[in-house]
Write an enzyme that holds these catalytic residues in place. Structure first.
Site, PDB file in Angstrom:
ATOM      1  N   GLU A  76      -5.086  -2.234  13.963  1.00 47.22           N
ATOM      2  CA  GLU A  76      -5.500  -1.162  13.083  1.00 47.22           C
ATOM      3  C   GLU A  76      -6.915  -0.794  13.537  1.00 47.22           C
ATOM      4  O   GLU A  76      -7.555  -1.506  14.082  1.00 47.22           O
ATOM      5  CB  GLU A  76      -5.841  -2.213  11.751  1.00 47.22           C
ATOM      6  CG  GLU A  76      -4.665  -2.152  10.756  1.00 47.22           C
ATOM      7  CD  GLU A  76      -5.030  -3.144   9.447  1.00 47.22           C
ATOM      8  OE1 GLU A  76      -5.889  -2.765   8.968  1.00 47.22           O
ATOM      9  OE2 GLU A  76      -4.088  -3.824   8.831  1.00 47.22           O
TER      10      GLU A  76
ATOM     11  N   GLU B 270      -5.295 -10.401   8.753  1.00 47.34           N
ATOM     12  CA  GLU B 270      -6.611 -10.772   8.257  1.00 47.34           C
ATOM     13  C   GLU B 270      -6.646 -11.916   7.259  1.00 47.34           C
ATOM     14  O   GLU B 270      -7.212 -11.658   6.159  1.00 47.34           O
ATOM     15  CB  GLU B 270      -7.066  -9.291   7.460  1.00 47.34           C
ATOM     16  CG  GLU B 270      -7.173  -8.150   8.539  1.00 47.34           C
ATOM     17  CD  GLU B 270      -7.892  -6.938   7.879  1.00 47.34           C
ATOM     18  OE1 GLU B 270      -8.172  -6.822   6.666  1.00 47.34           O
ATOM     19  OE2 GLU B 270      -8.004  -6.175   8.589  1.00 47.34           O
TER      20      GLU B 270
ATOM     21  N   GLN C 215       0.776  -1.286   0.099  1.00 49.38           N
ATOM     22  CA  GLN C 215      -0.159   0.115  -0.072  1.00 49.38           C
ATOM     23  C   GLN C 215       0.833   1.266   0.015  1.00 49.38           C
ATOM     24  O   GLN C 215       0.431   2.485  -0.299  1.00 49.38           O
ATOM     25  CB  GLN C 215      -0.918  -0.134   1.204  1.00 49.38           C
ATOM     26  CG  GLN C 215      -2.022  -0.984   0.953  1.00 49.38           C
ATOM     27  CD  GLN C 215      -2.741  -1.180   2.321  1.00 49.38           C
ATOM     28  OE1 GLN C 215      -2.744  -1.916   3.173  1.00 49.38           O
ATOM     29  NE2 GLN C 215      -3.922  -0.450   1.991  1.00 49.38           N
TER      30      GLN C 215
ATOM     31  N   ARG D 131       3.769  -0.222  12.815  1.00 47.38           N
ATOM     32  CA  ARG D 131       3.551  -1.673  12.456  1.00 47.38           C
ATOM     33  C   ARG D 131       3.782  -1.320  10.960  1.00 47.38           C
ATOM     34  O   ARG D 131       3.051  -0.618  10.252  1.00 47.38           O
ATOM     35  CB  ARG D 131       2.314  -1.848  12.844  1.00 47.38           C
ATOM     36  CG  ARG D 131       1.765  -3.196  12.000  1.00 47.38           C
ATOM     37  CD  ARG D 131       0.417  -3.578  12.511  1.00 47.38           C
ATOM     38  NE  ARG D 131       0.159  -5.049  11.777  1.00 47.38           N
ATOM     39  CZ  ARG D 131      -0.943  -5.006  11.193  1.00 47.38           C
ATOM     40  NH1 ARG D 131      -1.855  -4.413  11.329  1.00 47.38           N
ATOM     41  NH2 ARG D 131      -1.144  -6.157  10.464  1.00 47.38           N
TER      42      ARG D 131
ATOM     43  N   ASN E 170      -7.899  -6.078  14.318  1.00 49.38           N
ATOM     44  CA  ASN E 170      -8.124  -5.017  13.501  1.00 49.38           C
ATOM     45  C   ASN E 170      -9.642  -4.601  13.639  1.00 49.38           C
ATOM     46  O   ASN E 170     -10.452  -5.590  13.059  1.00 49.38           O
ATOM     47  CB  ASN E 170      -7.886  -5.198  12.064  1.00 49.38           C
ATOM     48  CG  ASN E 170      -6.169  -5.493  11.752  1.00 49.38           C
ATOM     49  OD1 ASN E 170      -5.505  -5.547  12.669  1.00 49.38           O
ATOM     50  ND2 ASN E 170      -6.012  -6.042  10.443  1.00 49.38           N
TER      51      ASN E 170
ATOM     52  N   HIS F 142       0.922  -9.360   4.324  1.00 52.19           N
ATOM     53  CA  HIS F 142      -0.212  -8.309   4.305  1.00 52.19           C
ATOM     54  C   HIS F 142      -0.751  -8.267   2.912  1.00 52.19           C
ATOM     55  O   HIS F 142      -0.789  -7.584   2.111  1.00 52.19           O
ATOM     56  CB  HIS F 142       0.063  -7.046   4.952  1.00 52.19           C
ATOM     57  CG  HIS F 142      -0.793  -6.089   5.195  1.00 52.19           C
ATOM     58  ND1 HIS F 142      -1.242  -5.678   6.537  1.00 52.19           N
ATOM     59  CD2 HIS F 142      -2.062  -5.794   4.699  1.00 52.19           C
ATOM     60  CE1 HIS F 142      -2.239  -4.959   6.560  1.00 52.19           C
ATOM     61  NE2 HIS F 142      -3.124  -4.769   5.358  1.00 52.19           N
TER      62      HIS F 142
ATOM     63  N   TYR G 240     -12.853  -1.827  12.527  1.00 54.17           N
ATOM     64  CA  TYR G 240     -13.232  -0.783  11.625  1.00 54.17           C
ATOM     65  C   TYR G 240     -14.446  -0.315  12.132  1.00 54.17           C
ATOM     66  O   TYR G 240     -15.188   0.847  12.046  1.00 54.17           O
ATOM     67  CB  TYR G 240     -12.936  -1.107  10.111  1.00 54.17           C
ATOM     68  CG  TYR G 240     -11.554  -0.888  10.134  1.00 54.17           C
ATOM     69  CD1 TYR G 240     -10.829   0.328   9.706  1.00 54.17           C
ATOM     70  CD2 TYR G 240     -10.639  -2.096  10.085  1.00 54.17           C
ATOM     71  CE1 TYR G 240      -9.639   0.548   9.203  1.00 54.17           C
ATOM     72  CE2 TYR G 240      -9.235  -2.012   9.761  1.00 54.17           C
ATOM     73  CZ  TYR G 240      -8.542  -0.642   9.513  1.00 54.17           C
ATOM     74  OH  TYR G 240      -7.588  -0.569   8.910  1.00 54.17           O
TER      75      TYR G 240
ATOM     76  N   GLU H 129      -5.766   2.159  -1.280  1.00 52.49           N
ATOM     77  CA  GLU H 129      -6.594   1.337  -0.739  1.00 52.49           C
ATOM     78  C   GLU H 129      -7.095   0.121  -1.388  1.00 52.49           C
ATOM     79  O   GLU H 129      -8.116   0.195  -1.944  1.00 52.49           O
ATOM     80  CB  GLU H 129      -7.480   2.351  -0.021  1.00 52.49           C
ATOM     81  CG  GLU H 129      -8.520   1.984   0.820  1.00 52.49           C
ATOM     82  CD  GLU H 129      -8.385   1.040   1.820  1.00 52.49           C
ATOM     83  OE1 GLU H 129      -7.356   1.048   2.403  1.00 52.49           O
ATOM     84  OE2 GLU H 129      -9.501   0.020   2.130  1.00 52.49           O
TER      85      GLU H 129
END
Ligand code: GBH
Length: 551
Positions: free
Chosen positions: A452, A240, A93, A150, A382, A195, A384, A503
């Site tokens: 996250e 994830e 990313q 991280r 994580n 990741h 959100y 993203e």
């Protein structure tokens, strides 16, 4: 000159800011911070001075820097002494340099280059160019005053074909430099090994659907522990696995873009758990006593509640929803060494319904291999957003296979929740508090790192991102309550993300950063958002309140 109580300040913020502006130096008493890069503003009635990000005394022109006031309502004293104040990013990313210095391609290079899959065919070819601009990122990290950072390693930058047969010395040098710089700035690195960016060479052999991938991941992990583990003490094997398996192998929205509903998703997830398990055991057996670090895997989870709290079917659906998301990976690692029973039951029953042989879709853990049970030294979460869950158990009974069909539940957004940026991100800070307590009660009393959490924005850039600033304040308040009122052992918080970045399938259209990145110019200039300044103010306040008294 007029003094203000904190409450008056809160109530009249806009006017007060104007008055402060007019009277700078009168009601704002400033004293230099010992590190010479903060000034404090004292407001009568407040418990303490507020740190203000400013290099010079507060004057008319430096006035816009006064942003620490609101965040300062947060009681930082509830956060434990060694709390990790972090931010997170991931290699694909931000790094760019996709074909520089011997890096091999990853599945995200292939996915983006294939066109038509990512918003406006954006790619991570350059992204924030952190491969070449690491020093700029380091400045951002220092400006925030982070205690932890991280990052993830690009597997194919280190091992271009994914195996330790070919090591890329420039990749090793890059991560050595990053790690050394962080440590010399007193920032603790937390490293994620995976990741979302599998080396393409391994995808060509079957990727996460291939049994041998677990051993190949283990040798990659071993290489990283051996090469960087003298300095890196916090490791995340996989980020994830739910998202990699579901979006990558069921929905095809993420690389490698496989759409194989109801089958690959479980196989990929299973091999990820096997890979994680092997890596953890390798660390435990060969590195732990020498290096003294900790290893876990980062699990994403929404907080979920029944859509109709009085409806038993929705309540049962909520349990299934949890079992198929967090439980899928947390149950084997923290509870039994196997998948949740309700998950197995649903998948096997549905297999029978559609004439698929039982026991073939959700694999079993072999007795010949180490068990996933106990393979985490901390809980990495994580978080959100949240969902209200409704029952779907009788929908599409005889239809074709799918993960959602197996789950028999659908998560929906409560219309009262604000949406920030992307459609899926309903802002529900207190969901985090509930989830933390649920994890403590259900899974583990191990320390929890929130690896996250963040708030996205789309559309015209607002450097003064008051909504995101408010989000961080609200969220940190909820984390504080989880610690002080619910007794959850939260060890750290990593904001997603340090920088605006690539993203995934939304490309650069969605911004999650504490720093704005100007993707329209080759310099990719980083500019701190208001939310970044406020986060820095919190960290600074925490540091000044928790440091040992000098006398
Ligand atoms: C994290 O995943 C990732 O770890 C991180 O890399 C990423 O930048 C960050 O989130 C922000 O998205 O398109 O409607 O099917 C969080 C889990 C996975 C939740 C993707 C939203 C997309 C839903 N996210 N998912 S949809």
């Amino acid at each position: 000159m007029r003094s203000l109580t904190l409450l008056q300040y809160e109530a009249e913020q806009d006017r007060v800011l104007w008055e402060l502006n007019e009277a700078a130096g009168a009601i704002a008493q400033h004293t230099p911070h010992e590190q010479q890069n903060f000034y404090y503003v004292t407001v009568a009635g407040a418990a303490s001075a507020f740190p203000v990000m400013s290099m010079s005394p507060i004057t008319f022109s430096s006035f816009p820097f006064i942003v620490g006031l609101k965040m300062s309502l947060l009681d930082v004293t509830v956060f434990p002494k060694d709390f990790a104040w972090g931010a997170a990013i991931a290699a694909y990313q931000i790094e760019g340099g996709w074909n520089m210095d011997g890096r091999g391609p990853s599945i995200w290079d292939t996915f983006c280059h294939a066109k038509g899959r990512v918003f406006e065919d954006h790619t991570g070819d350059v992204a924030c160019n952190s491969y070449q601009l690491w020093k700029e990122d380091l400045k951002c990290i220092q400006q925030l005053g982070l205690t932890h950072y991280r990052l993830s390693i690009s597997w194919s930058r280190l091992l271009p074909d994914g195996t330790t047969n070919h090591v890329n010395p420039k990749g090793v040098a890059y991560y050595n430099k990053v790690i050394d710089d962080l440590i010399s700035c007193n920032v603790t690195p937390m490293i994620t090994l995976y990741h979302m960016d599998l080396p393409q060479a391994l995808q060509d052999l079957g990727g996460w659907n291939w049994t041998d991938i677990a051993d190949i991941f283990e040798s990659y992990a071993r290489f990283c522990f051996k090469t960087f583990g003298d300095r890196v003490k916090l490791w995340i094997t996989l980020n994830e696995p739910y998202v990699c398996a579901k979006l990558g192998h069921e929905d095809g929205k993420f690389a490698p873009g496989i759409k194989d509903p109801g089958i690959s998703v479980y196989l990929a997830g299973h091999n990820m758990l096997r890979a994680h398990t092997k890596a953890w055991h390798t660390y435990n057996d060969h590195f732990r006593s020498l290096q003294g670090g900790q290893v876990s895997l980062a699990l994403n989870s929404d907080w979920a509640e029944p859509l109709d709290p009085g409806c038993p079917k929705d309540a049962a659906a909520t349990e299934r929803y949890k079992a198929f998301t967090l439980g899928w990976f947390a149950w084997p690692v923290f509870c039994t060494g196997d998948y949740p029973e309700s998950m197995r039951f649903r998948i096997e029953t549905r297999s029978l319904d559609v004439g698929y042989k039982q026991g073939l879709r959700l694999p079993h853990f072999s007795k010949e291999e180490p068990t996933p049970l106990g393979t985490a030294d901390f809980f990495a979460l994580n978080y959100y957003t949240s969902r209200k869950v409704k029952d779907l158990s009788s929908a599409g009974k005889n239809n074709e296979l799918s993960f959602v069909g197996d789950q028999g539940a659908e998560g929906v957004i409560d219309p009262s929740w604000p949406i920030c940026g992307v459609q899926w991100l309903a802002v529900v800070p207190d969901g985090l508090r509930k989830l933390l307590k649920y994890i403590k009660d259900t899974y583990s009393s191990l320390p929890i790192y929130i690896t996250e959490n963040g708030f996205s924005k789309m559309g015209p850039v607002q450097i003064e991102d008051a909504d995101r600033s408010q989000f961080y304040q609200d969220t940190l308040q909820e984390v504080g309550k989880a610690i002080s009122q619910d007794g959850v052992n939260v060890k750290g918080y990593f904001a997603w993300s340090l920088l605006d970045n690539f993203e995934w399938n939304d490309g650069f259209s969605v911004r999650f950063g504490l720093f704005h990145v100007d993707f329209s110019t080759p310099e990719l200039k980083r500019t701190i958002y208001r939310s970044g300044r406020e986060y820095a103010a919190v960290i600074s306040k925490y540091r000044s309140q928790t440091k040992p008294k000098s006398i």
